[in-house]
Design a protein around this motif. Structure first.
Motif, PDB file in Angstrom:
ATOM      1  N   ARG A 194      -1.047 -12.946 -51.327  1.00 20.06           N
ATOM      2  CA  ARG A 194      -0.909 -13.251 -52.745  1.00 20.06           C
ATOM      3  C   ARG A 194      -2.162 -13.968 -53.195  1.00 20.06           C
ATOM      4  NH1 ARG A 194       5.132 -15.172 -54.311  1.00 20.06           N
ATOM      5  NH2 ARG A 194       6.178 -13.324 -53.512  1.00 20.06           N
ATOM      6  N   TYR A 195      -2.572 -13.626 -54.392  1.00 14.21           N
ATOM      7  CA  TYR A 195      -3.747 -14.250 -54.969  1.00 14.21           C
ATOM      8  C   TYR A 195      -3.370 -14.824 -56.327  1.00 14.21           C
ATOM      9  CZ  TYR A 195      -6.209 -11.640 -51.394  1.00 14.21           C
ATOM     10  OH  TYR A 195      -6.633 -11.134 -50.203  1.00 14.21           O
ATOM     11  N   ARG A 196      -3.851 -15.988 -56.624  1.00 13.50           N
ATOM     12  CA  ARG A 196      -3.618 -16.609 -57.919  1.00 13.50           C
ATOM     13  C   ARG A 196      -4.922 -16.524 -58.705  1.00 13.50           C
ATOM     14  NH1 ARG A 196       0.043 -21.480 -59.184  1.00 13.50           N
ATOM     15  NH2 ARG A 196       0.929 -20.604 -57.286  1.00 13.50           N
TER      16      ARG A 196
END
Length: 36
Positions: free
Chosen positions: A6-8
């Motif tokens: 997951r990347y923010r």
């Protein structure tokens, strides 16, 4: 076993607007392809 990442993103308002526009275009193309 499945794993993912997951990347923010920290988008500027201009980038967020462009991402929304790209998403709308992709959705439109996808829906048109499904209809055909």
């Amino acid at each position: 076993m499945l794993s993912g990442r997951r990347y923010r993103l920290a988008l500027t308002p201009e980038q967020a607007e462009m991402c929304e526009e790209f998403g709308n275009i992709c959705r439109s193309v996808w829906n048109t392809a499904l209809h055909q």
